[in-house]
Write a protein that holds these residues in place. Structure first.
Motif, PDB file in Angstrom:
ATOM      1  N   SER A  93       0.861  -1.179   0.000  1.00  0.00           N
ATOM      2  CA  SER A  93       0.000   0.000   0.000  1.00  0.00           C
ATOM      3  C   SER A  93       0.900   1.232   0.000  1.00  0.00           C
ATOM      4  O   SER A  93       2.083   1.157   0.361  1.00  0.00           O
ATOM      5  N   VAL A  94       0.341   2.364  -0.405  1.00  0.00           N
ATOM      6  CA  VAL A  94       1.119   3.605  -0.396  1.00  0.00           C
ATOM      7  C   VAL A  94       1.574   3.934   1.019  1.00  0.00           C
ATOM      8  O   VAL A  94       2.732   4.309   1.246  1.00  0.00           O
ATOM      9  N   GLN A  95       0.674   3.769   1.988  1.00  0.00           N
ATOM     10  CA  GLN A  95       1.037   4.083   3.379  1.00  0.00           C
ATOM     11  C   GLN A  95       2.161   3.182   3.877  1.00  0.00           C
ATOM     12  O   GLN A  95       3.066   3.648   4.577  1.00  0.00           O
ATOM     13  N   LYS A  96       2.134   1.903   3.505  1.00  0.00           N
ATOM     14  CA  LYS A  96       3.194   0.980   3.922  1.00  0.00           C
ATOM     15  C   LYS A  96       4.514   1.356   3.256  1.00  0.00           C
ATOM     16  O   LYS A  96       5.578   1.331   3.907  1.00  0.00           O
ATOM     17  N   ALA A  97       4.471   1.722   1.989  1.00  0.00           N
ATOM     18  CA  ALA A  97       5.688   2.126   1.282  1.00  0.00           C
ATOM     19  C   ALA A  97       6.312   3.351   1.953  1.00  0.00           C
ATOM     20  O   ALA A  97       7.536   3.433   2.108  1.00  0.00           O
ATOM     21  N   ILE A  98       5.468   4.285   2.360  1.00  0.00           N
ATOM     22  CA  ILE A  98       5.970   5.492   3.040  1.00  0.00           C
ATOM     23  C   ILE A  98       6.565   5.137   4.395  1.00  0.00           C
ATOM     24  O   ILE A  98       7.646   5.607   4.759  1.00  0.00           O
ATOM     25  N   LYS A 122      -4.522   4.248  -1.482  1.00  0.00           N
ATOM     26  CA  LYS A 122      -4.351   3.386  -2.648  1.00  0.00           C
ATOM     27  C   LYS A 122      -3.216   2.379  -2.434  1.00  0.00           C
ATOM     28  O   LYS A 122      -2.389   2.521  -1.546  1.00  0.00           O
ATOM     29  N   LYS A 123      -3.200   1.357  -3.299  1.00  0.00           N
ATOM     30  CA  LYS A 123      -2.054   0.452  -3.386  1.00  0.00           C
ATOM     31  C   LYS A 123      -1.123   0.963  -4.480  1.00  0.00           C
ATOM     32  O   LYS A 123      -1.550   1.664  -5.404  1.00  0.00           O
ATOM     33  N   ILE A 124       0.137   0.587  -4.379  1.00  0.00           N
ATOM     34  CA  ILE A 124       1.111   0.999  -5.403  1.00  0.00           C
ATOM     35  C   ILE A 124       0.656   0.540  -6.784  1.00  0.00           C
ATOM     36  O   ILE A 124       0.778   1.273  -7.767  1.00  0.00           O
ATOM     37  N   SER A 125       0.082  -0.658  -6.867  1.00  0.00           N
ATOM     38  CA  SER A 125      -0.338  -1.210  -8.159  1.00  0.00           C
ATOM     39  C   SER A 125      -1.469  -0.411  -8.797  1.00  0.00           C
ATOM     40  O   SER A 125      -1.720  -0.552 -10.003  1.00  0.00           O
ATOM     41  N   HIS A 126      -2.179   0.398  -8.011  1.00  0.00           N
ATOM     42  CA  HIS A 126      -3.309   1.167  -8.535  1.00  0.00           C
ATOM     43  C   HIS A 126      -2.927   2.597  -8.925  1.00  0.00           C
ATOM     44  O   HIS A 126      -3.783   3.352  -9.394  1.00  0.00           O
ATOM     45  N   LEU A 127      -1.673   2.964  -8.744  1.00  0.00           N
ATOM     46  CA  LEU A 127      -1.250   4.323  -9.085  1.00  0.00           C
ATOM     47  C   LEU A 127      -1.025   4.454 -10.588  1.00  0.00           C
ATOM     48  O   LEU A 127      -0.606   3.509 -11.257  1.00  0.00           O
ATOM     49  N   SER A 128      -1.295   5.636 -11.112  1.00  0.00           N
ATOM     50  CA  SER A 128      -0.936   5.913 -12.502  1.00  0.00           C
ATOM     51  C   SER A 128       0.586   6.047 -12.595  1.00  0.00           C
ATOM     52  O   SER A 128       1.277   6.177 -11.565  1.00  0.00           O
ATOM     53  N   GLY A 129       1.108   6.045 -13.811  1.00  0.00           N
ATOM     54  CA  GLY A 129       2.553   6.183 -13.992  1.00  0.00           C
ATOM     55  C   GLY A 129       3.080   7.473 -13.393  1.00  0.00           C
ATOM     56  O   GLY A 129       4.138   7.490 -12.753  1.00  0.00           O
ATOM     57  N   GLY A 130       2.331   8.572 -13.587  1.00  0.00           N
ATOM     58  CA  GLY A 130       2.755   9.860 -13.041  1.00  0.00           C
ATOM     59  C   GLY A 130       2.695   9.903 -11.531  1.00  0.00           C
ATOM     60  O   GLY A 130       3.594  10.443 -10.872  1.00  0.00           O
ATOM     61  N   GLU A 131       1.623   9.334 -10.943  1.00  0.00           N
ATOM     62  CA  GLU A 131       1.496   9.302  -9.479  1.00  0.00           C
ATOM     63  C   GLU A 131       2.634   8.499  -8.850  1.00  0.00           C
ATOM     64  O   GLU A 131       3.233   8.924  -7.853  1.00  0.00           O
ATOM     65  N   LEU A 132       2.945   7.348  -9.445  1.00  0.00           N
ATOM     66  CA  LEU A 132       4.028   6.502  -8.930  1.00  0.00           C
ATOM     67  C   LEU A 132       5.365   7.221  -9.031  1.00  0.00           C
ATOM     68  O   LEU A 132       6.163   7.212  -8.080  1.00  0.00           O
TER      69      LEU A 132
END
Length: 224
Positions: A93-98, A122-132
């Motif tokens: 998840s984004v929060q876990k990655a942070i 969100k999960k990392i897998s659900h991010l757009s290319g720009g968001e990631l």
């Protein structure tokens, strides 16, 4: 604040029989943003990987504050690197990655960024290319290293995100030395305090934009 100096010297790199880098000298001080330009295949990304320590090279000499840092395990503590490839795993998840990437004391300020705030559920897998890309750039710039290497940071970013990333780079350059390369050369030129051109395996310091035309990197001033 004490200035730190990164120096790269004596690098030679061949792929099969093709010489990519043969006479490289690069110096970057904290508070500098160095733009690294060159035609496709000129060795820009290869040079960044060599500096970071994940690409082997003959006779390389890398120094920080005049102390040899040729051991890549030492470099990991002093240089951060944004590669062209995604480094955050899709299953997080984004929060876990942070939480895995940012010190506990710094997380609140990190997540106050409006772009980051919109990604937190969100999960990392659900991010757009720009968001990631934006999230990865912010994580790399937030690392406590003295120097940051950015390879194609603008890839996939919207114009608004590009502006935000440039603000982040400038803010971090107060305490870090930053080396940036990107196909969006106008942004690189715009944000850099100094430009280095790689041509025919060698590094050339560019004093003014006229030299980019004279050395064949740009065909005309209208490209600037």
């Amino acid at each position: 604040m004490k200035k730190h100096i990164l120096e790269v010297d004596g690098i030679r790199k061949k792929f099969n029989e093709r010489v990519v880098l043969s006479d490289v000298y690069l110096k970057c001080e904290t508070s500098e943003i160095i733009g690294l330009l060159g035609r496709n295949g000129s060795g820009k990304s290869t040079l960044l990987r060599i500096i970071f320590g994940i690409e082997a090279a003959a006779d390389k000499c890398i120094r920080i504050d005049s102390v040899s840092k040729n051991n890549k395990n030492v470099l990991l503590n002093e240089i951060s690197y944004l590669s062209q490839e995604q480094f955050l795993p899709n299953y997080l998840s984004v929060q876990k990655a942070i939480s895995l990437s940012i010190d506990k004391e710094s997380r609140k300020a990190f997540c106050e960024d409006e772009f980051v705030k919109s990604l937190l559920d969100k999960k990392i897998s659900h991010l757009s290319g720009g968001e990631l890309r934006y999230l990865e750039i912010k994580i790399v710039l937030s690392n406590p290293s003295k120097f940051v290497l950015l390879d194609e940071p603008y890839n996939g970013l919207s114009p608004l995100m590009v502006d935000k990333v440039n603000e982040m780079i400038k803010a971090n350059s107060n305490k870090k030395g930053i080396i940036i390369t990107d196909h969006n050369y106008q942004n690189v030129i715009k944000i850099s305090s100094r430009i280095i051109l790689i041509k025919e395996g060698r590094t050339h310091t560019i004093e003014n934009n006229t030299e980019l035309v004279e050395k064949g990197y740009l065909t005309s001033f209208s490209a600037l």
